[in-house]
Write an enzyme that holds these catalytic residues in place. Structure first.
Site, PDB file in Angstrom:
ATOM      1  N   LYS A  59       0.838  -1.199   0.000  1.00  9.03           N
ATOM      2  CA  LYS A  59       0.000   0.000   0.000  1.00  9.03           C
ATOM      3  C   LYS A  59       0.886   1.268   0.000  1.00  9.03           C
ATOM      4  O   LYS A  59       2.105   1.175   0.070  1.00  9.03           O
ATOM      5  CB  LYS A  59      -0.941  -0.032   1.200  1.00  9.03           C
ATOM      6  CG  LYS A  59      -1.930  -1.232   1.165  1.00  9.03           C
ATOM      7  CD  LYS A  59      -2.744  -1.269  -0.110  1.00  9.03           C
ATOM      8  CE  LYS A  59      -3.994  -2.117  -0.125  1.00  9.03           C
ATOM      9  NZ  LYS A  59      -3.987  -3.500   0.272  1.00  9.03           N
TER      10      LYS A  59
HETATM   11  C1  LIG Z   1      -5.435  -4.353   0.554  1.00 10.87           C
HETATM   12  C2  LIG Z   1      -6.901  -4.164   0.542  1.00 10.87           C
HETATM   13  C3  LIG Z   1      -7.720  -4.590   1.608  1.00 10.87           C
HETATM   14  C4  LIG Z   1      -7.202  -5.416   2.740  1.00 10.87           C
HETATM   15  O1  LIG Z   1      -6.193  -4.821   3.452  1.00 10.87           O
HETATM   16  P1  LIG Z   1      -5.409  -5.652   4.577  1.00 10.87           P
HETATM   17  O2  LIG Z   1      -4.727  -4.587   5.369  1.00 10.87           O
HETATM   18  O3  LIG Z   1      -4.447  -6.530   3.844  1.00 10.87           O
HETATM   19  O4  LIG Z   1      -6.393  -6.424   5.355  1.00 10.87           O
HETATM   20  C5  LIG Z   1      -9.068  -4.300   1.574  1.00 10.87           C
HETATM   21  N1  LIG Z   1      -9.597  -3.637   0.539  1.00 10.87           N
HETATM   22  C6  LIG Z   1      -8.875  -3.221  -0.517  1.00 10.87           C
HETATM   23  C7  LIG Z   1      -9.532  -2.461  -1.614  1.00 10.87           C
HETATM   24  C8  LIG Z   1      -7.499  -3.497  -0.550  1.00 10.87           C
HETATM   25  O5  LIG Z   1      -6.778  -3.109  -1.615  1.00 10.87           O
END
Ligand SMILES: *Cc1c(COP(=O)(O)O)cnc(C)c1O
Length: 405
Positions: A196
């Protein structure tokens, strides 16, 4: 995913890069290492003062009153629906063009996800008209996804939710640092997973408008307990009570220490992402206008990923393989959730034309702050060669490449 490949860009000599150009790459350095060392030396590694400082700093950056740090965005989404009282018998509108966690959290609380199409292949955000058409008397909430980091139409969605008495939730996993993200409606969930815009390896954050909801979420993060271990130490209190159902979705001091360092650099990284995305946009418009870059260039975004649409009929796997041959990784965002086996069995026959057209043609190009302008030029050139080399009559092949998240 964050590949275990040697990091290609950092410290690389000027000139041609060495190693694979990855779709995403965390920016980590001596500041994060020093912050981690300080936590270890301090001796308190589970949720404590750094987690609290991280919450306050994150809330401030997003113009929110306060925040609750949690172990992942998935945990954040679960806690939000739990805190808003969504449960069995309720329906929740969710775009099908998202990561599976956006839908899973609805099932966690016993409610039913209702998949909604996107506006159009070149505007891959949840469609207001399709969302309206799928509302029933049981619809209780809507989960917006800031796909690729782009801002949905804030006022239109607020009006949509207000008119129907729905809870408005943001899955803002792609949107850390986006001005206004986290304050659209009732609550928002952010992700600090390794790919992210900022990371704590695993981690997430909840913003919630209502203080009562925020406190319910804060307690439910830690078993529904009225106080945590750090608080009991500080106040020399031995007793606690449990006043509601809870989970263990805590963040720890090690992750919060990294998060504080990353948060301070997030605005600079997001600006760099924006500059790279603009280079992709102008480069592709010039060299290969048959490749579509979704979204208007001036829509607010933190450019989490760089999705493009290949011309209809392109053999995507051939393009993917050709880019791999030049050490360029690509991924897909996303296999639509209603096509994943688990969900396909729950919604047989569901057809979302714009989502499906987008997903058939989409390719996610490398985009992260350590990339150089030259890297973008190289990807644009490679992509142009491969798209132009397609036999005109060729149809999409049956092979599937591994999906990115
Ligand atoms: C990465 C992601 C998640 C989940 O995030 P985590 O921190 O890995 O649980 C949820 N929604 C979207 C759109 C994502 O890209």
């Amino acid at each position: 995913m964050v590949a275990a490949t040697p990091l290609p860009s950092r410290g690389a000599p000027r000139g041609r890069r060495t190693g694979t150009l990855l779709v995403s790459e965390p920016t980590l350095g001596p500041e994060e290492a020093a912050a981690l060392a300080r936590v270890v030396e301090g001796g308190w590694i589970t949720q404590g003062e750094r987690v609290r400082a991280f919450e306050r700093a994150f809330a401030e950056m997003h113009g929110a009153e306060d925040a609750v740090a949690v172990s992942s965005c998935t945990a954040a989404l679960h806690l939000i629906l739990h805190g808003l009282g969504i449960g069995p018998g309720d329906e929740v509108l969710v775009p099908a063009l998202t990561f599976v966690a956006s839908a899973n959290c609805v099932l966690y609380v016993g409610a039913t996800p209702v998949f909604v199409d996107v506006e159009a292949p070149d505007l891959p955000l949840m469609s207001l008209a399709d969302a309206a058409a799928r509302c029933t008397a049981r619809t209780k909430a809507v989960i917006l996804v800031h796909f690729a980091g782009y801002e949905p139409d804030r006022e239109a969605w607020r009006a949509f939710a207000r008119e129907r008495g729905l809870r408005l939730v943001e899955d803002a996993a792609h949107a850390a640092g986006l001005p206004g993200a986290g304050t659209f409606g009732d609550a928002a969930a952010f992700s600090f997973y390794g790919n992210k815009n900022m990371t704590t390896a695993e981690g997430g954050m909840v913003l919630a408008t209502d203080e009562g909801v925020r406190e319910t979420i804060r307690r439910a993060r830690a078993h529904g307990m009225t106080s945590g271990a750090h608080q009991r130490l500080a106040t020399r209190a031995a007793a606690y009570d449990v006043i509601g159902l809870g989970f263990n979705y805590r963040l720890d001091e090690l992750r919060a220490a990294i998060g504080l360092v990353q948060l301070a650099r997030l605005p600079e990284w997001n600006r760099r992402r924006g500059a790279l995305a603009a280079l992709y946009r102008s480069g592709l418009r010039r060299a290969c206008p048959e490749v579509t870059v979704p979204f208007e260039a001036d829509r607010p975004s933190v450019h989490h990923i760089m999705p493009v649409l290949l011309p209809p009929g392109t053999d995507r796997q051939r393009v993917v393989d050709g880019l791999w041959a030049r050490d360029i990784q690509t991924t897909l965002h996303y296999p639509p959730v209603h096509h994943l086996s688990f969900y396909a069995a729950r919604c047989p026959g569901l057809h979302l034309p714009a989502t499906e057209d987008f997903a058939r043609r989409e390719l996610t190009l490398p985009l992260h702050p350590a990339m150089r302008d030259d890297d973008v030029a190289e990807v644009v050139d490679a992509l142009t060669d491969l798209v132009r080399a397609q036999p005109a009559a060729e149809r999409p092949g049956p092979r599937v490449v591994e999906a990115g998240r």
